[in-house]
Design a protein around this motif. Structure first.
Motif, PDB file in Angstrom:
ATOM      1  N   TYR A   1     -13.695   3.788  -2.241  1.00 34.06           N
ATOM      2  CA  TYR A   1     -14.634   3.175  -3.180  1.00 34.06           C
ATOM      3  C   TYR A   1     -15.938   2.707  -2.550  1.00 34.06           C
ATOM      4  N   PHE A   2     -15.906   2.368  -1.270  1.00 31.80           N
ATOM      5  CA  PHE A   2     -17.093   1.887  -0.555  1.00 31.80           C
ATOM      6  C   PHE A   2     -17.214   2.606   0.784  1.00 31.80           C
ATOM      7  N   PRO A   3     -17.487   3.899   0.776  1.00 31.58           N
ATOM      8  CA  PRO A   3     -17.536   4.640   2.039  1.00 31.58           C
ATOM      9  C   PRO A   3     -18.628   4.084   2.967  1.00 31.58           C
ATOM     10  N   SER A   4     -18.237   3.871   4.207  1.00 32.68           N
ATOM     11  CA  SER A   4     -19.193   3.408   5.208  1.00 32.68           C
ATOM     12  C   SER A   4     -18.723   3.883   6.579  1.00 32.68           C
ATOM     13  N   LEU A   5     -19.633   3.887   7.520  1.00 31.65           N
ATOM     14  CA  LEU A   5     -19.306   4.303   8.879  1.00 31.65           C
ATOM     15  C   LEU A   5     -18.269   3.364   9.498  1.00 31.65           C
ATOM     16  N   PHE A   6     -18.415   2.062   9.231  1.00 29.51           N
ATOM     17  CA  PHE A   6     -17.460   1.088   9.761  1.00 29.51           C
ATOM     18  C   PHE A   6     -16.045   1.380   9.276  1.00 29.51           C
ATOM     19  N   LEU A   7     -15.874   1.614   7.969  1.00 26.00           N
ATOM     20  CA  LEU A   7     -14.549   1.888   7.421  1.00 26.00           C
ATOM     21  C   LEU A   7     -13.996   3.223   7.922  1.00 26.00           C
ATOM     22  N   GLN A   8     -14.863   4.219   8.116  1.00 25.94           N
ATOM     23  CA  GLN A   8     -14.405   5.490   8.675  1.00 25.94           C
ATOM     24  C   GLN A   8     -13.867   5.294  10.085  1.00 25.94           C
ATOM     25  N   ARG A   9     -14.586   4.537  10.891  1.00 23.05           N
ATOM     26  CA  ARG A   9     -14.135   4.283  12.268  1.00 23.05           C
ATOM     27  C   ARG A   9     -12.865   3.449  12.287  1.00 23.05           C
ATOM     28  N   LEU A  10     -12.767   2.472  11.395  1.00 25.88           N
ATOM     29  CA  LEU A  10     -11.562   1.657  11.311  1.00 25.88           C
ATOM     30  C   LEU A  10     -10.366   2.511  10.904  1.00 25.88           C
ATOM     31  N   SER A  11     -10.567   3.409   9.953  1.00 21.90           N
ATOM     32  CA  SER A  11      -9.497   4.309   9.529  1.00 21.90           C
ATOM     33  C   SER A  11      -9.050   5.213  10.681  1.00 21.90           C
ATOM     34  N   LEU A  12     -10.012   5.742  11.423  1.00 18.19           N
ATOM     35  CA  LEU A  12      -9.666   6.591  12.568  1.00 18.19           C
ATOM     36  C   LEU A  12      -8.912   5.816  13.646  1.00 18.19           C
ATOM     37  N   SER A  13      -9.312   4.579  13.869  1.00 18.65           N
ATOM     38  CA  SER A  13      -8.618   3.785  14.889  1.00 18.65           C
ATOM     39  C   SER A  13      -7.196   3.452  14.452  1.00 18.65           C
ATOM     40  N   LEU A  14      -6.992   3.219  13.148  1.00 14.36           N
ATOM     41  CA  LEU A  14      -5.639   2.980  12.651  1.00 14.36           C
ATOM     42  C   LEU A  14      -4.783   4.243  12.750  1.00 14.36           C
ATOM     43  N   ASP A  15      -5.409   5.409  12.580  1.00 13.93           N
ATOM     44  CA  ASP A  15      -4.686   6.678  12.660  1.00 13.93           C
ATOM     45  C   ASP A  15      -4.375   7.101  14.092  1.00 13.93           C
ATOM     46  N   SER A  16      -5.035   6.491  15.061  1.00 14.10           N
ATOM     47  CA  SER A  16      -4.833   6.934  16.450  1.00 14.10           C
ATOM     48  C   SER A  16      -3.425   6.625  16.961  1.00 14.10           C
ATOM     49  N   LEU A  17      -2.836   5.507  16.540  1.00 13.52           N
ATOM     50  CA  LEU A  17      -1.479   5.165  16.994  1.00 13.52           C
ATOM     51  C   LEU A  17      -0.456   6.212  16.550  1.00 13.52           C
ATOM     52  N   PRO A  18      -0.358   6.519  15.247  1.00 11.33           N
ATOM     53  CA  PRO A  18       0.630   7.529  14.868  1.00 11.33           C
ATOM     54  C   PRO A  18       0.275   8.922  15.382  1.00 11.33           C
TER      55      PRO A  18
END
Length: 106
Positions: A25-42
């Motif tokens: 709903y609110f695409p931003s570079l910060f949220l994209q990077r946060l999503s990628l960092s959360l995905d790095s563990l799995p």
């Protein structure tokens, strides 16, 4: 120990869901990077188990949808956090037991 493992897993999943919803709903570079960092563990855990490449291939060939990849990542994350919490709890419990035996014997 079991409660902490469950709580950490649930918290990680909740943060992931909130970030993904916010990203839609609110695409931003910060949220994209946060999503990628959360995905790095799995992603790293799946890579270590040799399951990341088949998952990636299946996703890019259109054999599995994005929600299935998210589900696999979520379950992997829960498993990794749960196992880490159990290992840390076991180590700490063993150390506590050894220290209490040592102080009783002194």
């Amino acid at each position: 120990m079991w409660g902490n493992a469950f709580l950490l897993s649930a918290l990680y999943l909740l943060v992931g869901v909130v970030v993904e919803l916010a990203l839609r709903y609110f695409p931003s570079l910060f949220l994209q990077r946060l999503s990628l960092s959360l995905d790095s563990l799995p992603a790293r855990a799946l890579e270590l188990m040799g399951a990341m490449e088949p998952l990636r291939t299946a996703y890019f060939n259109g054999r599995i949808p994005e929600y299935a990849v998210r589900l696999v990542f979520g379950l992997t994350t829960v498993a990794v956090i749960f196992l880490l919490a159990l290992v840390v709890g076991t180590v700490m419990g063993t150390l506590r037991h050894l220290l209490s035996r040592r102080t009783r014997g002194a």
